[in-house]
Design a protein around this motif. Structure first.
Motif, PDB file in Angstrom:
ATOM      1  N   UNK A 130       0.847  -1.189   0.000  1.00  0.00           N
ATOM      2  CA  UNK A 130       0.000   0.000   0.000  1.00  0.00           C
ATOM      3  C   UNK A 130       0.885   1.241   0.000  1.00  0.00           C
ATOM      4  N   UNK A 131       0.662   2.112  -0.965  1.00  0.00           N
ATOM      5  CA  UNK A 131       1.479   3.314  -1.107  1.00  0.00           C
ATOM      6  C   UNK A 131       1.135   4.336  -0.027  1.00  0.00           C
ATOM      7  N   UNK A 132       2.155   4.905   0.562  1.00  0.00           N
ATOM      8  CA  UNK A 132       2.029   6.073   1.442  1.00  0.00           C
ATOM      9  C   UNK A 132       2.799   7.193   0.760  1.00  0.00           C
ATOM     10  N   UNK A 133       2.091   8.198   0.267  1.00  0.00           N
ATOM     11  CA  UNK A 133       2.675   9.201  -0.615  1.00  0.00           C
ATOM     12  C   UNK A 133       2.994  10.474   0.167  1.00  0.00           C
ATOM     13  N   UNK A 134       4.233  10.924   0.033  1.00  0.00           N
ATOM     14  CA  UNK A 134       4.679  12.160   0.684  1.00  0.00           C
ATOM     15  C   UNK A 134       5.048  13.187  -0.391  1.00  0.00           C
ATOM     16  N   UNK A 135       4.513  14.397  -0.236  1.00  0.00           N
ATOM     17  CA  UNK A 135       4.842  15.493  -1.144  1.00  0.00           C
ATOM     18  C   UNK A 135       6.014  16.288  -0.575  1.00  0.00           C
ATOM     19  N   UNK A 136       7.197  15.737  -0.754  1.00  0.00           N
ATOM     20  CA  UNK A 136       8.405  16.386  -0.288  1.00  0.00           C
ATOM     21  C   UNK A 136       8.811  15.933   1.107  1.00  0.00           C
ATOM     22  N   UNK A 185      -2.769   7.833  12.034  1.00  0.00           N
ATOM     23  CA  UNK A 185      -3.863   7.799  11.062  1.00  0.00           C
ATOM     24  C   UNK A 185      -3.427   7.192   9.729  1.00  0.00           C
ATOM     25  N   UNK A 186      -2.137   7.270   9.405  1.00  0.00           N
ATOM     26  CA  UNK A 186      -1.665   6.679   8.149  1.00  0.00           C
ATOM     27  C   UNK A 186      -1.639   5.160   8.210  1.00  0.00           C
ATOM     28  N   UNK A 187      -1.564   4.615   9.400  1.00  0.00           N
ATOM     29  CA  UNK A 187      -1.582   3.160   9.547  1.00  0.00           C
ATOM     30  C   UNK A 187      -0.416   2.471   8.855  1.00  0.00           C
ATOM     31  N   UNK A 188       0.767   3.071   8.898  1.00  0.00           N
ATOM     32  CA  UNK A 188       1.917   2.493   8.199  1.00  0.00           C
ATOM     33  C   UNK A 188       2.357   1.221   8.911  1.00  0.00           C
ATOM     34  N   UNK A 202       8.700   5.292  13.978  1.00  0.00           N
ATOM     35  CA  UNK A 202       9.375   4.814  15.184  1.00  0.00           C
ATOM     36  C   UNK A 202       8.728   3.563  15.746  1.00  0.00           C
ATOM     37  N   UNK A 203       7.402   3.460  15.637  1.00  0.00           N
ATOM     38  CA  UNK A 203       6.723   2.288  16.183  1.00  0.00           C
ATOM     39  C   UNK A 203       7.156   1.012  15.477  1.00  0.00           C
ATOM     40  N   UNK A 204       7.388   1.074  14.178  1.00  0.00           N
ATOM     41  CA  UNK A 204       7.857  -0.107  13.447  1.00  0.00           C
ATOM     42  C   UNK A 204       9.311  -0.421  13.790  1.00  0.00           C
ATOM     43  N   UNK A 205      10.148   0.616  13.901  1.00  0.00           N
ATOM     44  CA  UNK A 205      11.550   0.392  14.262  1.00  0.00           C
ATOM     45  C   UNK A 205      11.622  -0.301  15.616  1.00  0.00           C
ATOM     46  N   UNK A 206      10.766   0.118  16.558  1.00  0.00           N
ATOM     47  CA  UNK A 206      10.751  -0.500  17.885  1.00  0.00           C
ATOM     48  C   UNK A 206      10.375  -1.971  17.820  1.00  0.00           C
ATOM     49  N   UNK A 207       9.637  -2.350  16.789  1.00  0.00           N
ATOM     50  CA  UNK A 207       9.258  -3.763  16.604  1.00  0.00           C
ATOM     51  C   UNK A 207      10.317  -4.544  15.832  1.00  0.00           C
ATOM     52  N   UNK A 208      11.404  -3.862  15.414  1.00  0.00           N
ATOM     53  CA  UNK A 208      12.471  -4.537  14.691  1.00  0.00           C
ATOM     54  C   UNK A 208      12.365  -4.446  13.185  1.00  0.00           C
ATOM     55  N   UNK A 209      11.407  -3.671  12.685  1.00  0.00           N
ATOM     56  CA  UNK A 209      11.260  -3.473  11.234  1.00  0.00           C
ATOM     57  C   UNK A 209      11.980  -2.183  10.892  1.00  0.00           C
ATOM     58  N   UNK A 216       6.941  14.342   4.718  1.00  0.00           N
ATOM     59  CA  UNK A 216       7.374  13.058   5.282  1.00  0.00           C
ATOM     60  C   UNK A 216       7.731  13.203   6.761  1.00  0.00           C
ATOM     61  N   UNK A 217       8.575  14.170   7.098  1.00  0.00           N
ATOM     62  CA  UNK A 217       9.000  14.322   8.488  1.00  0.00           C
ATOM     63  C   UNK A 217       7.833  14.708   9.399  1.00  0.00           C
ATOM     64  N   UNK A 218       6.893  15.501   8.884  1.00  0.00           N
ATOM     65  CA  UNK A 218       5.779  15.968   9.708  1.00  0.00           C
ATOM     66  C   UNK A 218       4.743  14.886   9.979  1.00  0.00           C
ATOM     67  N   UNK A 219       4.606  13.913   9.073  1.00  0.00           N
ATOM     68  CA  UNK A 219       3.468  12.979   9.176  1.00  0.00           C
ATOM     69  C   UNK A 219       3.862  11.516   9.300  1.00  0.00           C
ATOM     70  N   UNK A 220       5.155  11.180   9.194  1.00  0.00           N
ATOM     71  CA  UNK A 220       5.560   9.773   9.188  1.00  0.00           C
ATOM     72  C   UNK A 220       4.999   8.996  10.371  1.00  0.00           C
ATOM     73  N   UNK A 221       5.023   9.592  11.557  1.00  0.00           N
ATOM     74  CA  UNK A 221       4.598   8.884  12.767  1.00  0.00           C
ATOM     75  C   UNK A 221       3.128   9.096  13.100  1.00  0.00           C
TER      76      UNK A 221
END
Length: 593
Positions: free
Chosen positions: A417-423, A435-438, A467-474, A427-432
């Motif tokens: 599933x694509x998560x699209x960032x406009x610049x 609501x994106x459910x990454x 960060x939540x995924x990194x904490x899980x080892x991804x 990306x830095x403002x919304x990555x975590x």
């Protein structure tokens, strides 16, 4: 052979202008006897300056270059080149490569120079200077400033650039604090020189030797080593002989030379920026080169250099193990260098020069038969969103392969599933943002980062998971972008998408939650939508005024945006390849008074 400089300083047909040219060049101590002696006048294209710390050591190295020029009977004119520092210039040093190229073309063509030493180093310095040398086509010889010494954290090697991409993941999950992060990154850069990992700088300086445009053995010597100063002296001596021999870039940078460089790039685990820059140099040299060539010639070449980000060692280790000369020798011995008869700057062929160069540490430079990876080159990917994009296969980790490229019955493909960032700001403002459910099934997409959209094309596709995924080892997700990625990054991203979103490429109509299929076996990336929906989206975007990107901030940004080609074409100015070998194809410039 009449030297170019004699048209300025010894032209009996126009004594008035000869006197004018001579008069001002005498005012700091040169003599008429020197300038009218028939001695070659050699330029030093000086990229060392305080704004370009990676290249600053050239201020010292140039002294030895001058000594070599004088020892061989030449006269030296040193002059500045527009600065290009990858880590210093905003919005991106991608703006400056073509600007430095233009300035150097005017200098080499319009001033009384018979040959030039190109002081190369930081990422885009190398292609900018090679592009100009190709365009003007007077005898030219490159001299690398050299990489930094190894960075260390205790007994662990820390590669400049590479450490940033690793340490920021630890910072994101709170394993280190901000002060520790800053100190780790600083400790990875312990001396003068450019990145000590196989980033874009090391890559391009190695490839300058593989092209034949540096003296053999010079591409990987660390900046502080005494051999670097000794090579500077030899470079100064050799460029004078090249003028007498009329050995020009067009004699060296042939089609075969570029093919050699592609193969060497795979063997060393070179940067994804290399295709952009080498395609650009080739374009100015009049050699056809595209991303299909990079896959055809380079994909099946094994990775034999164990160096970050594809491995664990650093530039100082690489040099001590034999450096780029040992790599070229190994490729020759195994009959995989496409053009062994290509000329080097010393006037001899590759197969004559790179003979019996030993590998002195087989942990750092592996024997050809026992590589780190059997296939290490780039893939050139297309699909229903773009024409060309590059993926570096040497940095596909075992974990990435297990998660995304090991599906039973479809092992080289995955959907996400694509998560699209406009610049990068988006990306830095919304990555975590929850609501994106990454999650691990997502593909991060960066757009608006290409040569038009950013502008210049930025290294902002170095994206990490939330960060939540990194904490899980991804620690890595699939990434796609129409911008670039630092050559020091080990992420197996799909990069340099062309055409970019700002040129109305397919990323411009991609939406978050669209499903993408990545199929490396078929060399395709497709959004799973029918043509009707894609056409509707494109029409809607055109009606809304096309893909939006930031306004021009400087005159040069506007000029370059109006002329620049896409990454697969080398991001060159569209009119620049019309001007080739101008020292031979155009007249000597008209007098100035």
């Amino acid at each position: 052979m009449k030297l170019r400089s004699q048209h300025w300083f010894d032209n009996p047909q126009n004594p008035g202008m000869t006197a004018m040219y001579l008069e001002r060049y005498l005012n700091y101590g040169l003599t008429r006897e020197e300038l009218q002696s028939g001695k070659p006048i050699i330029g030093i294209a000086q990229t060392g300056n305080d704004l370009t710390p990676c290249n600053r050591h050239h201020v010292e190295l140039a002294k030895r270059v001058r000594d070599g020029i004088t020892a061989s009977g030449g006269i030296c004119f040193e002059f500045p080149v527009h600065p290009i520092q990858e880590t210093g210039k905003r919005p991106t040093a991608g703006l400056d490569r073509n600007l430095a190229y233009l300035g150097l073309v005017e200098t080499l063509y319009g001033y009384p120079l018979d040959g030039v030493v190109l002081t190369i180093g930081c990422d885009k310095t190398t292609p900018a200077l090679l592009m100009a040398a190709a365009t003007v086509n007077i005898p030219a010889l490159a001299l690398s400033v050299g990489p930094m010494l190894n960075g260390w954290e205790g007994e662990k090697r820390m590669g400049s650039g590479t450490v940033i991409w690793d340490a920021r993941k630890d910072l994101a999950v709170g394993e280190i604090d901000n002060e520790t992060f800053m100190q780790k990154v600083s400790d990875a850069a312990p001396s003068v020189g450019y990145c000590n990992s196989m980033g874009t700088a090391s890559t391009m300086n190695c490839l300058a030797e593989a092209l034949g445009m540096q003296l053999p053995g010079s591409g990987a010597i660390p900046a502080p080593y005494r051999e670097r100063g000794q090579m500077a002296y030899r470079t100064g001596k050799r460029i004078v002989d090249m003028v007498h021999e009329d050995l020009k870039p067009s004699d060296i940078m042939t089609r075969g030379a570029f093919e050699n460089a592609i193969v060497v790039n795979s063997a060393i685990g070179g940067s994804t920026n290399a295709p952009i820059h080498l395609n650009a140099v080739a374009s100015h040299m009049g050699v056809e080169l595209d991303n299909d060539d990079w896959e055809r010639l380079g994909h099946t070449v094994p990775l034999i250099v164990d160096m970050q980000p594809s491995g664990k060692y650093l530039a100082e280790d690489f040099h001590r193990a034999g450096g780029i000369a040992a790599v070229i020798c190994t490729l020759l011995e195994n009959n995989v260098l496409p053009a062994p008869d290509a000329l080097c700057a010393n006037g001899r062929t590759m197969e004559d020069v790179y003979v019996d160069v030993p590998i002195t540490n087989t942990d750092v430079i592996r024997p050809f038969g026992t590589p780190l990876k059997p296939k290490a080159g780039f893939l050139n990917l297309t699909g229903n969103l773009w024409d060309s994009a590059i993926m570096k296969t040497s940095v596909i980790s075992d974990g990435f392969r297990a998660r995304y490229l090991s599906t039973e019955g479809d092992p080289e493909a995955f959907e996400g599933r694509a998560i699209v960032f406009d610049g990068p700001e988006h990306y830095h403002d919304t990555l975590d943002d929850p609501a994106l459910g990454i999650d691990e099934t997502c593909i991060l997409v960066m757009r608006g980062a290409g040569p038009i959209g950013y502008p210049g094309g930025a290294e902002v596709v170095n994206m990490q998971p939330p960060a939540a995924l990194i904490a899980r080892g991804i620690t890595e997700l699939p990434c796609i972008g129409d911008g670039r990625q630092s050559g020091t990054s080990g992420s197996p991203s799909i990069l340099n998408v062309a055409p970019e979103a700002a040129a109305m490429g397919g990323l411009a109509i991609l939406k978050t939650n669209d499903i993408l299929r990545v199929d490396l076996a078929q060399r395709r990336v497709d959004v799973l939508l029918d043509d009707t929906e894609l056409d509707r989206r494109r029409a809607d975007l055109v009606a809304a005024g096309n893909f939006a990107y930031p306004a021009d901030q400087t005159p040069w940004q506007q000029i370059q945006r109006n002329l620049i080609n896409q990454f697969d074409k080398g991001a060159v100015l569209s009119n620049a390849p019309d001007f080739q070998r101008i020292a031979q194809t155009k007249d000597i410039p008209r007098d100035n008074h």
